[in-house]
Design a protein around this motif. Structure first.
Motif, PDB file in Angstrom:
ATOM      1  N   ARG A 124     -10.410  -2.371  -1.165  1.00 54.38           N
ATOM      2  CA  ARG A 124     -10.679  -1.520  -0.446  1.00 54.38           C
ATOM      3  C   ARG A 124     -10.790  -0.291  -0.697  1.00 54.38           C
ATOM      4  O   ARG A 124     -12.397   0.994   0.175  1.00 54.38           O
ATOM      5  CB  ARG A 124      -8.839  -0.717  -0.030  1.00 54.38           C
ATOM      6  N   ARG A 139      -4.118  12.583  -5.951  1.00 52.14           N
ATOM      7  CA  ARG A 139      -4.301  12.883  -4.937  1.00 52.14           C
ATOM      8  C   ARG A 139      -2.928  13.556  -4.640  1.00 52.14           C
ATOM      9  O   ARG A 139      -1.399  13.389  -4.371  1.00 52.14           O
ATOM     10  CB  ARG A 139      -3.349  11.312  -4.031  1.00 52.14           C
ATOM     11  N   MET A 181       1.044  10.739  -7.218  1.00 51.39           N
ATOM     12  CA  MET A 181      -0.004  10.637  -7.769  1.00 51.39           C
ATOM     13  C   MET A 181      -1.068  11.506  -8.247  1.00 51.39           C
ATOM     14  O   MET A 181      -1.508  12.217  -8.596  1.00 51.39           O
ATOM     15  CB  MET A 181      -1.175   9.495  -6.757  1.00 51.39           C
ATOM     16  N   CYS A 221       4.907   3.813 -11.568  1.00 55.09           N
ATOM     17  CA  CYS A 221       4.469   3.831 -10.621  1.00 55.09           C
ATOM     18  C   CYS A 221       4.289   2.120  -9.834  1.00 55.09           C
ATOM     19  O   CYS A 221       4.929   2.104  -8.915  1.00 55.09           O
ATOM     20  CB  CYS A 221       4.477   5.121 -10.670  1.00 55.09           C
ATOM     21  N   HIS A 222       3.215   1.788 -10.515  1.00 54.30           N
ATOM     22  CA  HIS A 222       2.668   1.437  -9.587  1.00 54.30           C
ATOM     23  C   HIS A 222       3.427  -0.015 -10.081  1.00 54.30           C
ATOM     24  O   HIS A 222       2.492  -0.982  -9.850  1.00 54.30           O
ATOM     25  CB  HIS A 222       0.885   0.819  -9.764  1.00 54.30           C
ATOM     26  N   CYS A 251       0.286   3.592 -16.579  1.00 52.54           N
ATOM     27  CA  CYS A 251       0.410   3.083 -14.881  1.00 52.54           C
ATOM     28  C   CYS A 251       1.923   2.428 -14.076  1.00 52.54           C
ATOM     29  O   CYS A 251       2.471   2.785 -12.871  1.00 52.54           O
ATOM     30  CB  CYS A 251      -0.575   3.291 -14.461  1.00 52.54           C
ATOM     31  N   ARG A 309       1.639   4.957   5.690  1.00 48.90           N
ATOM     32  CA  ARG A 309       1.645   5.055   4.216  1.00 48.90           C
ATOM     33  C   ARG A 309       1.013   6.996   3.789  1.00 48.90           C
ATOM     34  O   ARG A 309       1.151   7.607   3.630  1.00 48.90           O
ATOM     35  CB  ARG A 309       1.292   4.429   3.020  1.00 48.90           C
TER      36      ARG A 309
HETATM   37  C1  HEC Z   1       4.223   9.775 -10.955  1.00 42.40           C
HETATM   38  C2  HEC Z   1       4.068   7.959 -10.221  1.00 42.40           C
HETATM   39  C3  HEC Z   1       2.329   7.259  -9.583  1.00 42.40           C
HETATM   40  C4  HEC Z   1       1.638   6.727 -11.262  1.00 42.40           C
HETATM   41  C5  HEC Z   1       2.110   7.948 -13.230  1.00 42.40           C
HETATM   42  C6  HEC Z   1       0.427   6.869 -11.135  1.00 42.40           C
HETATM   43  N1  HEC Z   1       0.457   6.279  -9.686  1.00 42.40           N
HETATM   44 FE1  HEC Z   1      -0.846   5.999  -8.859  1.00 42.40          FE
HETATM   45  N2  HEC Z   1       0.046   7.128  -7.373  1.00 42.40           N
HETATM   46  C7  HEC Z   1       0.722   6.736  -6.763  1.00 42.40           C
HETATM   47  C8  HEC Z   1       1.390   6.796  -5.314  1.00 42.40           C
HETATM   48  C9  HEC Z   1       2.367   7.076  -4.815  1.00 42.40           C
HETATM   49  C10 HEC Z   1      -0.130   6.874  -4.650  1.00 42.40           C
HETATM   50  C11 HEC Z   1       0.031   6.841  -3.120  1.00 42.40           C
HETATM   51  C12 HEC Z   1       0.541   7.900  -2.689  1.00 42.40           C
HETATM   52  C13 HEC Z   1       0.124   7.982  -1.399  1.00 42.40           C
HETATM   53  O1  HEC Z   1      -1.562   7.830  -0.521  1.00 42.40           O
HETATM   54  O2  HEC Z   1       0.719   8.139  -0.638  1.00 42.40           O
HETATM   55  C14 HEC Z   1      -0.790   6.617  -5.595  1.00 42.40           C
HETATM   56  C15 HEC Z   1      -2.078   5.739  -5.914  1.00 42.40           C
HETATM   57  C16 HEC Z   1      -3.151   5.810  -6.187  1.00 42.40           C
HETATM   58  C17 HEC Z   1      -4.259   4.467  -6.143  1.00 42.40           C
HETATM   59  C18 HEC Z   1      -4.827   4.686  -5.148  1.00 42.40           C
HETATM   60  C19 HEC Z   1      -4.709   3.526  -4.120  1.00 42.40           C
HETATM   61  C20 HEC Z   1      -4.409   4.153  -2.441  1.00 42.40           C
HETATM   62  O3  HEC Z   1      -4.721   2.667  -1.880  1.00 42.40           O
HETATM   63  O4  HEC Z   1      -4.623   4.678  -1.890  1.00 42.40           O
HETATM   64  C21 HEC Z   1      -5.126   4.645  -6.724  1.00 42.40           C
HETATM   65  C22 HEC Z   1      -6.141   4.243  -7.580  1.00 42.40           C
HETATM   66  C23 HEC Z   1      -3.715   5.114  -8.417  1.00 42.40           C
HETATM   67  N3  HEC Z   1      -2.531   5.693  -7.361  1.00 42.40           N
HETATM   68  C24 HEC Z   1      -4.354   4.490  -9.628  1.00 42.40           C
HETATM   69  C25 HEC Z   1      -3.415   4.592 -10.735  1.00 42.40           C
HETATM   70  C26 HEC Z   1      -3.528   4.873 -12.593  1.00 42.40           C
HETATM   71  C27 HEC Z   1      -4.666   4.072 -12.092  1.00 42.40           C
HETATM   72  C28 HEC Z   1      -2.274   5.534 -12.423  1.00 42.40           C
HETATM   73  C29 HEC Z   1      -2.216   5.242 -14.318  1.00 42.40           C
HETATM   74  C30 HEC Z   1      -3.650   5.926 -15.217  1.00 42.40           C
HETATM   75  C31 HEC Z   1      -1.874   5.624 -11.818  1.00 42.40           C
HETATM   76  N4  HEC Z   1      -1.964   6.142 -10.296  1.00 42.40           N
HETATM   77  C32 HEC Z   1      -0.049   6.406 -12.383  1.00 42.40           C
HETATM   78  C33 HEC Z   1       2.207   6.995  -8.014  1.00 42.40           C
HETATM   79  C34 HEC Z   1       1.925   7.224  -9.138  1.00 42.40           C
END
Ligand code: HEC
Ligand code: HEC
Length: 372
Positions: free
Chosen positions: A168, A182, A187, A130-131, A127, A271
């Motif tokens: 949230r 998502r 995501m 990206c995060h 994660c 967003r």
């Molecule tokens: C390729 C990039 C990428 C990876 C890898 C990724 N994410 Fe995400 N994630 C995103 C993006 C971009 C969003 C927001 C999408 C949107 O609503 O625009 C998101 C949204 C989320 C959200 C929702 C949060 C919110 O406030 O809307 C959660 C929880 C989350 N990710 C957890 C994780 C976790 C835990 C991992 C690892 C297991 C992970 N993500 C891996 C890109 C990524």
């Protein structure tokens, strides 16, 4: 890049493969095997000596103690041993019982820690790119496609900070997001049901890690206030100071992080409700994207009273539940900004003051939405 701290934690997890407990276990097992072999050998040897001897005197026919001896010292000794054993049980059992609650609590702590440690390693691996390291928010390089699926351009899609995600969303909602990913965003799905690589246990481990790094409420209040001052600097009337980026505090909140990338856009509404917001190319504010359009009086029809809209923004949508006049939440994607959904759970680390916005901030953003 994962932070060195996280890498160290991940390394510890790997090193602990052959733990002290395992080593002790193997030693005891080895000793038992040796003792068993020795016993078998001795037994066999003794058996050989006695070949033929049973004809004169069977092994069980040696003369035993006399009645006097049996009822005297021998009996006293046996009773004495019994008494001492009873004494030991009588003392140690209550002691054990006294220590038991502490032992159980300790076991829970150890469990918790190992879940968090596993979750940390998973987070760093899957994660953090990206995060962001320690989940402070970041961007995902994403190829943008047009309606016909053709490549248009590579964009930097804001990935929300997750060090407030349990402000949230409930743990269960985060689980669902991880399970399915998502759609229409970078995501990916992580759970088996969504076609991802992870078991439910791994998803919960990551959530335990996230829970362990949620920011203290005061820090979040300060960060948001500082960001508002940078983009709006509103007076008591909620109108921004002249020359600022936005006109009202509500507008600044709605777009928080659009410029400067504050918390990966985690605090913004744009967003999800403005097309193109996440990759810095916003269309009509509130024109709709993952969430519905808020324009042209639609929120006033959905929430005839200001208070009912404030309540909705504070609590967020609950999967499959009706809201407003005619709304039905699809999957509960709409987060809650004024009520922490995890604080009520027994054993949660979250407290009631860990919320995204203050009451005044919710009111400001609601006023802005009703003007769209
Ligand atoms: C390729 C990039 C990428 C990876 C890898 C990724 N994410 Fe995400 N994630 C995103 C993006 C971009 C969003 C927001 C999408 C949107 O609503 O625009 C998101 C949204 C989320 C959200 C929702 C949060 C919110 O406030 O809307 C959660 C929880 C989350 N990710 C957890 C994780 C976790 C835990 C991992 C690892 C297991 C992970 N993500 C891996 C890109 C990524
Ligand atoms: C992670 C995406 C996301 C974010 C961030 C988000 N929303 Fe939403 N919003 C949704 C979705 C999706 C719905 C539809 C209900 C559902 O299925 O959860 C919705 C519904 C709504 C509605 C009801 C609209 C109607 O006409 O039915 C309002 C009002 C609203 N959001 C306001 C906000 C405000 C204000 C913010 C910021 C404080 C915000 N939203 C942030 C996704 C989001």
């Amino acid at each position: 890049m994962p932070s060195p701290y996280l890498v160290i934690l991940a390394q510890q997890e790997a090193d602990e493969g052959l733990s002290a407990t395992t080593a002790v276990g193997w030693t005891v097992f080895g000793l038992i095997i040796i003792a068993f072999v020795v016993a078998v050998v001795l037994n066999t040897l003794r058996g050989r000596k006695e070949v033929g001897a049973e004809l004169e005197l069977a092994a069980n026919r040696k003369p035993y103690l006399s009645d006097e001896e049996l009822e005297g010292k021998k009996l006293d000794r046996t009773l004495g041993v019994g008494l001492v054993t009873l004494g030991i049980i009588g003392v140690t059992l209550p002691l054990y019982w006294l220590g038991e609650p502490g032992r159980q609590e300790e076991a829970v702590v150890v469990f918790d820690e190992s879940f968090v440690r596993r979750g940390t390693a998973l987070y760093v691996e899957a994660c953090a790119d990206c995060h962001g390291p320690a989940a402070v928010g970041g961007v995902a390089e994403t190829p943008l496609l047009n309606d016909r699926g053709e490549f248009v351009e590579l964009v930097a899609w804001q990935s929300p900070a997750l060090d407030t995600v349990l402000y949230r969303y409930s743990r269960e909602e985060v689980f669902e997001i991880l399970q399915w990913g998502r759609p229409q965003s970078p995501m990916p799905a992580w759970g088996e049901l969504g076609g991802g690589p992870w078991t439910d246990q791994q998803l919960w481990n990551v959530i335990d890690y996230l829970e362990s790094i949620q920011l203290p409420a005061s820090e979040v209040r300060d960060q948001v206030a500082a960001e508002l001052e940078r983009t709006c600097d509103a007076g008591d009337d909620g109108v921004c100071a002249p020359g600022m980026e936005y006109e009202t505090e509500g507008e600044a909140l709605f777009n928080m992080g659009l410029t400067g990338g504050f918390a990966g856009g985690a605090f913004s509404c744009g967003r999800c409700h403005t097309n193109g917001w996440s990759w810095g190319d916003p269309g009509l504010p509130g024109g709709g994207f993952l969430g519905p359009s808020l324009r042209g009086g639609s929120v006033i029809r959905q929430f005839p009273s200001v208070q009912s809209q404030i309540d909705f923004i504070a609590e967020g949508a609950q999967r499959g539940q009706p809201y407003g006049v005619g709304g039905t939440a699809f999957d509960g994607t709409m987060p809650g900004y004024g009520i922490n959904p995890n604080a009520a759970d027994d054993g949660s680390r979250m407290s009631e003051d860990q919320v995204m916005y203050t009451d005044e901030q919710i009111r400001a953003v609601v006023e802005y939405e009703r003007s769209l």
